[in-house]
Write a protein that holds these residues in place. Structure first.
Motif, PDB file in Angstrom:
ATOM      1  N   LEU A   1     -67.256 -45.253 -18.112  1.00 58.07           N
ATOM      2  CA  LEU A   1     -65.873 -44.949 -17.779  1.00 58.07           C
ATOM      3  C   LEU A   1     -65.177 -44.321 -18.987  1.00 58.07           C
ATOM      4  O   LEU A   1     -65.282 -44.816 -20.108  1.00 58.07           O
ATOM      5  N   ALA A   2     -64.464 -43.234 -18.735  1.00 59.64           N
ATOM      6  CA  ALA A   2     -63.660 -42.585 -19.769  1.00 59.64           C
ATOM      7  C   ALA A   2     -62.599 -41.755 -19.070  1.00 59.64           C
ATOM      8  O   ALA A   2     -62.735 -41.404 -17.893  1.00 59.64           O
ATOM      9  N   GLU A   3     -61.541 -41.428 -19.794  1.00 59.34           N
ATOM     10  CA  GLU A   3     -60.413 -40.726 -19.201  1.00 59.34           C
ATOM     11  C   GLU A   3     -60.078 -39.458 -19.982  1.00 59.34           C
ATOM     12  O   GLU A   3     -60.154 -39.435 -21.213  1.00 59.34           O
TER      13      GLU A   3
ATOM     14  N   ARG B   1     -59.792 -35.528 -14.096  1.00 58.92           N
ATOM     15  CA  ARG B   1     -58.676 -34.811 -13.467  1.00 58.92           C
ATOM     16  C   ARG B   1     -58.550 -33.439 -14.124  1.00 58.92           C
ATOM     17  O   ARG B   1     -58.901 -33.263 -15.296  1.00 58.92           O
ATOM     18  N   VAL B   2     -58.059 -32.471 -13.383  1.00 58.31           N
ATOM     19  CA  VAL B   2     -57.917 -31.121 -13.922  1.00 58.31           C
ATOM     20  C   VAL B   2     -57.030 -31.150 -15.161  1.00 58.31           C
ATOM     21  O   VAL B   2     -55.926 -31.693 -15.135  1.00 58.31           O
ATOM     22  N   GLN B   3     -57.547 -30.589 -16.257  1.00 59.51           N
ATOM     23  CA  GLN B   3     -56.852 -30.600 -17.533  1.00 59.51           C
ATOM     24  C   GLN B   3     -56.091 -29.289 -17.755  1.00 59.51           C
ATOM     25  O   GLN B   3     -56.589 -28.215 -17.392  1.00 59.51           O
TER      26      GLN B   3
ATOM     27  N   ILE C   1     -54.511 -35.543  -6.651  1.00 57.95           N
ATOM     28  CA  ILE C   1     -54.855 -34.997  -7.956  1.00 57.95           C
ATOM     29  C   ILE C   1     -56.163 -34.226  -7.858  1.00 57.95           C
ATOM     30  O   ILE C   1     -57.176 -34.759  -7.381  1.00 57.95           O
ATOM     31  N   ASP C   2     -56.151 -32.963  -8.284  1.00 59.35           N
ATOM     32  CA  ASP C   2     -57.373 -32.162  -8.300  1.00 59.35           C
ATOM     33  C   ASP C   2     -58.336 -32.683  -9.363  1.00 59.35           C
ATOM     34  O   ASP C   2     -57.923 -33.175 -10.420  1.00 59.35           O
TER      35      ASP C   2
END
Length: 289
Positions: free
Chosen positions: A128-130, A149-151, A260-261
């Protein structure tokens, strides 16, 4: 190739980073190496890419026009590298993947079941990472694939592919909080209550912690903090439904819930092998239920 790949990468990274020193840090080179690589490229091209009169390098008009061409060359080179990996016989012995826990568990479970059947002998790691932490793990070679999530901005060496599934996010608070009695909650009302916010290691290195906000590195920890009544948080709906204890209430806030894309991400420097490419193909083929 007439122009060295190192000089092309140095040029593009300098544009993205805004300075030779910042590009050097990103590429883990000395500043003189980056400056020399860009100067050599200018010599090969026969025109200046940057106006160096200012404190920071500024693209010339010729440099601006060349940038698009150089980016195309690097993208084509990356595609060729990936094709070569896919055509080489043999499968990588190990695959590592970093995902956010906003990523719905049934998507991951379905993917891993198919992966296990196709590659039963490969060593696999899922962590897990964000957000920025996923990108850091890719750039250091710690993982091969990320789901994030799209950055808004990504380093030049990171490649993305948009997934067909989205994350559904909403604002939740403990069901005993007074805001639960409000028919439509405003941002001003939210501002008066402690927020429980997602954080990454990369962000924490450079950002002071605002007062009144509590941070946690994963949505699962935020879920637990919200259930203990410490404040409100933006959480994945699936996570609350599957792992919550029916003590959270979804607040009616204008603009929420949101979809969220999501992108699959990997590094051009260390592209995934055949098993990793299969994983990426499956990720990108998944559809929203």
């Amino acid at each position: 190739m007439r122009y060295s790949p190192e000089s092309l990468h140095a040029f593009v990274q300098t544009v993205e980073s805004g300075s030779f020193s910042a590009a050097a840090r990103t590429l883990q080179k000395s500043q003189s190496t980056i400056s020399t690589a860009v100067a050599n490229l200018e010599d090969d091209l026969g025109f200046a890419l940057f106006n160096r009169d200012a404190r920071l390098p500024v693209l010339t008009e010729a440099g601006r026009r060349a940038l698009a061409q150089v980016q195309e060359i690097l993208a084509a080179s990356s595609r060729l590298d990936e094709l070569a990996v896919r055509l080489v016989s043999g499968v990588e012995p190990r695959l590592s993947m970093a995902i956010s826990d906003f990523w719905q568990a049934d998507h991951q479970e379905s993917l891993l079941k198919r992966f296990s059947v196709r590659y039963p002998d490969i060593e696999f790691e899922c962590m897990l990472a964000e957000d920025a932490d996923v990108i850091d793990l890719l750039q250091t070679g710690r993982v091969h694939i990320g789901v994030v999530r799209v950055q808004p901005h990504l380093p030049q060496d990171i490649t993305t592919s948009r997934l067909q599934v989205q994350a559904q996010m909403a604002i939740f608070i403990h069901r005993d909080h007074p805001l639960v009695q409000t028919s439509e909650v405003t941002q001003t009302q939210l501002n008066g209550v402690r927020q429980l916010r997602l954080s990454t290691l990369a962000q924490n290195e450079s950002r002071p912690s605002p007062g009144g906000i509590w941070f946690a590195p994963s949505y699962l920890l935020l879920l637990e903090m919200a259930e203990q009544g410490f404040g409100w948080s933006i959480l994945p709906r699936w996570l609350v439904e599957q792992f919550g204890h029916q003590v959270l209430y979804e607040l009616p806030v204008e603009g929420w819930p949101q979809r969220i894309d999501v992108d699959a991400v990997w590094s051009r420097r260390t592209p995934p092998g055949p098993a990793g490419r299969w994983m990426l193909d499956q990720l990108c083929a998944q559809r929203q239920d």
